[in-house]
Scaffold this motif. Sequence first.
Motif, mmCIF file in Angstrom:
data_model
loop_
_atom_site.group_PDB
_atom_site.id
_atom_site.type_symbol
_atom_site.label_atom_id
_atom_site.label_comp_id
_atom_site.label_asym_id
_atom_site.label_seq_id
_atom_site.Cartn_x
_atom_site.Cartn_y
_atom_site.Cartn_z
ATOM 1 N N ASP A 182 0.868 -1.182 0.000
ATOM 2 C CA ASP A 182 0.000 0.000 0.000
ATOM 3 C C ASP A 182 0.900 1.226 0.000
ATOM 4 O O ASP A 182 1.684 1.417 0.925
ATOM 5 C CB ASP A 182 -0.887 0.025 1.255
ATOM 6 C CG ASP A 182 -1.882 -1.110 1.250
ATOM 7 O OD1 ASP A 182 -2.856 -1.029 0.492
ATOM 8 O OD2 ASP A 182 -1.669 -2.084 2.001
ATOM 9 N N TYR A 213 -2.811 7.230 -3.314
ATOM 10 C CA TYR A 213 -2.840 5.975 -2.558
ATOM 11 C C TYR A 213 -3.068 4.849 -3.563
ATOM 12 O O TYR A 213 -3.896 4.985 -4.465
ATOM 13 C CB TYR A 213 -3.985 5.973 -1.540
ATOM 14 C CG TYR A 213 -3.920 7.106 -0.552
ATOM 15 C CD1 TYR A 213 -3.129 7.003 0.581
ATOM 16 C CD2 TYR A 213 -4.636 8.276 -0.763
ATOM 17 C CE1 TYR A 213 -3.058 8.051 1.488
ATOM 18 C CE2 TYR A 213 -4.581 9.326 0.126
ATOM 19 C CZ TYR A 213 -3.785 9.209 1.261
ATOM 20 O OH TYR A 213 -3.716 10.253 2.146
ATOM 21 N N GLY A 261 -2.456 0.224 -4.144
ATOM 22 C CA GLY A 261 -1.933 -1.026 -3.609
ATOM 23 C C GLY A 261 -2.751 -2.211 -4.061
ATOM 24 O O GLY A 261 -3.678 -2.097 -4.865
#
Length: 176
Positions: free
Chosen positions: A35, A52, A54
Amino acid sequence: DTPSSGIGGKLEVRPPVGGGFVPRLGVDYRKSQGDLHEIRYQPSGAENGMRYAGGENTDLGFYAENDWLLGPLTLTGGVRADRWTIRDGYHRNLNASGVELPGSAEYANRSGWDTSYRGGAMVQVTPEVRVRAAAYSGLRLPTLNELYRPFVVFPITTNANAELENERLEGYEAGL
């Protein structure tokens, strides 16, 4: 911050069957999970928002190989089946005010089976000289970075591609 973790292992047995046969039966497992949390910057150095991304990749492989020793000749053959997954993938872009930007996404989980093979021969011509040849196939899952993490190393921009498929390898080699 791009924290990630990986775990894996392998178990192989070589039962003593005799008759010039050297079988190997095994299973292996690999898992990678990550992540990332990145601050985007403008060329001026000012913060421009957050990114962000992941996901998780796994590969569970089962294989069987055998060497057949025939005096100076060794024949080798093997097959492998891999159960792979690519899951929980996501990518979120926020502007400097924290508002989600277009292009943010959660990606569909994928999984499947791939098979590969290996065959070869080696002849000990003299105590110092061996002749060998092999043909084989294999696979490689895309990495989490390739799937979900776009990045820039000026002047080159590399875009993530969550639709990447497994790479397939087919090859052969010979040597003396």
